[in-house]
Design a protein around this motif. Structure first.
Motif: not given
Length: 303
Positions: A268-278, A281-282
């Motif tokens: 299960h892919a439980k956690t996904l994090g990235f920087v918003h492209p616009r 924001e983390n």
């Protein structure tokens, strides 16, 4: 028309030409290669050959790949578990058993079909069959993935994936009891030359692959594990855990056929994090384990 060149090496000499091509050009089936050979699109050392031609060390294979035929993807109304959405992207919690995007012969019932009915503005970078899809998770894996609504967002998110700055954490149940609490698997992954439907750890035509893992809980014959992707190769966690002899439960492709009673792999892919492209924001999202995987854990704890 795309032209692909393959140089036969000591490693794959004496193999059939159709097998070598389908192994090296991993997005193409062996039956498709055989059709190209019938159409004289394949030459070995400048000469047409049959599909069963046994290649020799140093042979030069040239394939003239025809332009792909665009297929119509039809929007389909379906329930989607959308965790977050704004003008640039959305985050979806995909159920196990759902294919992410259409492919020839499988054009309906996919996440993309549902997304196209949900919103009209998906990025076009990946073409007609994969609009908006920045990254994929396997059909029989559940969990989070991000979808881009425009090309700018797609490029930004894709660059983060390439730079390895995104956060992708999975939870899985594996066969066997892992004795150490954490570890790192740094082993390159490429197409299995004996079975093109599988990936394997290999130094031949492979890409770097790194998986970090932490043991969350141990049982008598299984281990509950968190896996953190540093790279995102096809079937990476499934291949890497099998490589260290702790294959994912419910995954007969890379592990034992006798396994836990679950429809699809316990991954299960439980956690996904990235920087918003616009907004820059983390952002980080988490999703609960699907009910059947949670029930398996509860049963293992009781036993």
């Amino acid at each position: 028309m795309e032209q692909v060149h393959i140089k036969v090496t000591e490693d794959n000499k004496r193999e059939r030409v159709d097998k070598i091509i389908s192994t090296e050009h991993e997005d193409t089936s062996r039956s498709q290669v055989q059709q190209w050979i019938k159409e004289n699109r394949v030459k070995v050392n400048g000469e047409s050959v049959k599909a069963n031609y046994k290649c020799q060390d140093g042979d030069e294979i040239v394939i003239d790949i025809p332009e792909p035929v665009e297929l119509e993807v039809v929007p389909e109304e379906m329930p989607l578990d959308i965790v977050y959405e704004d003008e640039d992207l959305l985050v979806v919690n995909k159920p196990r058993g759902m294919v992410v995007h259409p492919a020839p012969g499988h054009l309906t019932g996919t996440l993309v079909n549902g997304l196209m009915a949900h919103c009209k503005d998906l990025s076009g970078i990946n073409g007609v069959l994969r609009p908006g899809i920045v990254h994929r998770i396997d059909k029989d894996t559940s969990g989070l993935l991000v979808v881009a609504k425009n090309d700018s967002a797609h490029k930004h998110l894709g660059a983060q994936m390439k730079a390895k700055t995104t956060t992708r954490k999975y939870e899985t149940i594996v066969h066997g009891v892992i004795p150490h609490n954490k570890g790192t698997i740094d082993a390159p992954i490429g197409r299995d030359k004996h079975d093109r439907q599988k990936m394997t750890v290999t130094d031949t035509n492979s890409k770097d692959a790194v998986t970090h893992f932490n043991v969350l809980e141990r049982f008598s014959r299984y281990t509950f594990v968190e896996c953190i992707l540093e790279t995102g190769r096809t079937h990476q966690i499934r291949v890497h855990m099998n490589y260290i002899d702790f294959p994912v439960a419910g995954d007969p492709k890379y592990g034992p056929k006798k396994t836990l009673p679950i429809d699809g792999q316990a991954l299960h892919a439980k956690t996904l994090g990235f920087v918003h492209p616009r907004t820059e924001e983390n952002m980080e999202f988490t999703s609960e384990l699907p009910d059947d995987m949670q029930k398996l854990l509860d049963e293992l704890r009781r036993n």
